[in-house]
Design an enzyme around this catalytic site. Sequence first.
Site, PDB file in Angstrom:
ATOM      1  N   ASN A  24       0.860  -1.181   0.000  1.00 40.39           N
ATOM      2  CA  ASN A  24       0.000   0.000   0.000  1.00 40.39           C
ATOM      3  C   ASN A  24       0.898   1.234   0.000  1.00 40.39           C
ATOM      4  O   ASN A  24       2.110   1.118   0.185  1.00 40.39           O
ATOM      5  CB  ASN A  24      -1.014  -0.016   1.146  1.00 40.39           C
ATOM      6  CG  ASN A  24      -0.330  -0.051   2.500  1.00 40.39           C
ATOM      7  OD1 ASN A  24       0.568   0.752   2.763  1.00 40.39           O
ATOM      8  ND2 ASN A  24      -0.719  -0.986   3.332  1.00 40.39           N
ATOM      9  N   ASP A  34       1.316  -8.581   1.304  1.00 44.37           N
ATOM     10  CA  ASP A  34       2.215  -7.622   1.964  1.00 44.37           C
ATOM     11  C   ASP A  34       2.563  -8.112   3.372  1.00 44.37           C
ATOM     12  O   ASP A  34       3.750  -8.161   3.762  1.00 44.37           O
ATOM     13  CB  ASP A  34       1.477  -6.270   2.016  1.00 44.37           C
ATOM     14  CG  ASP A  34       2.379  -5.095   2.344  1.00 44.37           C
ATOM     15  OD1 ASP A  34       3.604  -5.270   2.362  1.00 44.37           O
ATOM     16  OD2 ASP A  34       1.838  -3.997   2.572  1.00 44.37           O
ATOM     17  N   SER A 122      -3.836  -6.306  -6.768  1.00 42.75           N
ATOM     18  CA  SER A 122      -5.160  -5.643  -6.634  1.00 42.75           C
ATOM     19  C   SER A 122      -6.345  -6.587  -6.495  1.00 42.75           C
ATOM     20  O   SER A 122      -7.468  -6.123  -6.304  1.00 42.75           O
ATOM     21  CB  SER A 122      -5.447  -4.669  -7.805  1.00 42.75           C
ATOM     22  OG  SER A 122      -4.659  -3.510  -7.713  1.00 42.75           O
ATOM     23  N   ILE A 125      -7.536  -7.393  -1.197  1.00 44.01           N
ATOM     24  CA  ILE A 125      -8.163  -6.308  -0.432  1.00 44.01           C
ATOM     25  C   ILE A 125      -8.663  -5.202  -1.378  1.00 44.01           C
ATOM     26  O   ILE A 125      -9.655  -4.536  -1.093  1.00 44.01           O
ATOM     27  CB  ILE A 125      -7.148  -5.773   0.612  1.00 44.01           C
ATOM     28  CG1 ILE A 125      -6.794  -6.883   1.621  1.00 44.01           C
ATOM     29  CG2 ILE A 125      -7.696  -4.551   1.345  1.00 44.01           C
ATOM     30  CD1 ILE A 125      -5.484  -6.679   2.350  1.00 44.01           C
TER      31      ILE A 125
HETATM   32  P1  ADP Z   1      -4.233  -5.975  -2.990  1.00 50.11           P
HETATM   33  O1  ADP Z   1      -4.345  -5.006  -1.841  1.00 50.11           O
HETATM   34  O2  ADP Z   1      -3.359  -5.459  -4.101  1.00 50.11           O
HETATM   35  O3  ADP Z   1      -5.552  -6.470  -3.440  1.00 50.11           O
HETATM   36  P2  ADP Z   1      -3.736  -8.484  -1.507  1.00 50.11           P
HETATM   37  O4  ADP Z   1      -2.488  -8.883  -0.821  1.00 50.11           O
HETATM   38  O5  ADP Z   1      -4.950  -8.252  -0.663  1.00 50.11           O
HETATM   39  O6  ADP Z   1      -3.355  -7.186  -2.389  1.00 50.11           O
HETATM   40  O7  ADP Z   1      -4.117  -9.569  -2.594  1.00 50.11           O
HETATM   41  C1  ADP Z   1      -3.455  -9.738  -3.819  1.00 50.11           C
HETATM   42  C2  ADP Z   1      -3.419 -11.205  -4.154  1.00 50.11           C
HETATM   43  O8  ADP Z   1      -2.371 -11.832  -3.439  1.00 50.11           O
HETATM   44  C3  ADP Z   1      -4.700 -11.975  -3.811  1.00 50.11           C
HETATM   45  O9  ADP Z   1      -5.008 -12.836  -4.906  1.00 50.11           O
HETATM   46  C4  ADP Z   1      -4.281 -12.792  -2.589  1.00 50.11           C
HETATM   47  O10 ADP Z   1      -5.007 -14.019  -2.507  1.00 50.11           O
HETATM   48  C5  ADP Z   1      -2.845 -13.056  -2.932  1.00 50.11           C
HETATM   49  N1  ADP Z   1      -1.955 -13.502  -1.847  1.00 50.11           N
HETATM   50  C6  ADP Z   1      -2.100 -13.392  -0.514  1.00 50.11           C
HETATM   51  N2  ADP Z   1      -1.050 -13.950   0.115  1.00 50.11           N
HETATM   52  C7  ADP Z   1      -0.213 -14.438  -0.852  1.00 50.11           C
HETATM   53  C8  ADP Z   1       1.040 -15.138  -0.865  1.00 50.11           C
HETATM   54  N3  ADP Z   1       1.669 -15.459   0.266  1.00 50.11           N
HETATM   55  N4  ADP Z   1       1.583 -15.478  -2.074  1.00 50.11           N
HETATM   56  C9  ADP Z   1       0.963 -15.153  -3.228  1.00 50.11           C
HETATM   57  N5  ADP Z   1      -0.199 -14.483  -3.287  1.00 50.11           N
HETATM   58  C10 ADP Z   1      -0.784 -14.133  -2.121  1.00 50.11           C
END
Ligand code: ADP
Length: 172
Positions: A24, A34, A122, A125
């Site tokens: 973010n 993140d 994206s 969240i």
């Molecule tokens: P954003 O805020 O950009 O939407 P998120 O982290 O909430 O970022 O989600 C982006 C993608 O990363 C989603 O598809 C989520 O399921 C995925 N994600 C979460 N944890 C991991 C991980 N450890 N490795 C790969 N992808 C992940």
Amino acid sequence: MATIELVQGDITEQHVDVIVNAANSSLLGGGGVDGAIHRKGGPDILAECRKLRAGHYGGGLKTGQAVATTAGRLPARWVVHTVGPVWSASQDRSELLADCHRNSLRVTAELGAASVAFPAISTGIYRWPVESAAEIALAAVRDAVGDTPVELVRFVLFDRRTYEAYEACARS
Ligand code: ADP
């Protein structure tokens, strides 16, 4: 010719030069991928992020931009942090999502790195519909990677549904 591949998995476990973080704008950590990167990578990543905030990125990282830090204890060497756009039904923010991919590739090339892994930026969240995100992400990488020395781009999709959406898009 660069290889573009799709895997279902955890980006923190990837043995590539660079992993991209869907950060973010504060650069100071968050949830989703993140949170996982900071948790597993340890405090050195956040320490570098804080330095960035104290320097050139005082106002935070703008949507679509990308910046590198160490990857701390992760198998990758660097984390490239980029800020995806929040999904909007009323405004087309596709170019910002494409910018995340283009700028992350550019920073990867500037680091002299040959391999990079992207999460589905994206789509968590920030609620971007996964089929649309897949289309934008794959098109942006296909267009831009040829202008860089990057040899391997791996999309690491966390869950089955996201993996299948990217896979369907790659085949079409
Ligand atoms: P954003 O805020 O950009 O939407 P998120 O982290 O909430 O970022 O989600 C982006 C993608 O990363 C989603 O598809 C989520 O399921 C995925 N994600 C979460 N944890 C991991 C991980 N450890 N490795 C790969 N992808 C992940």
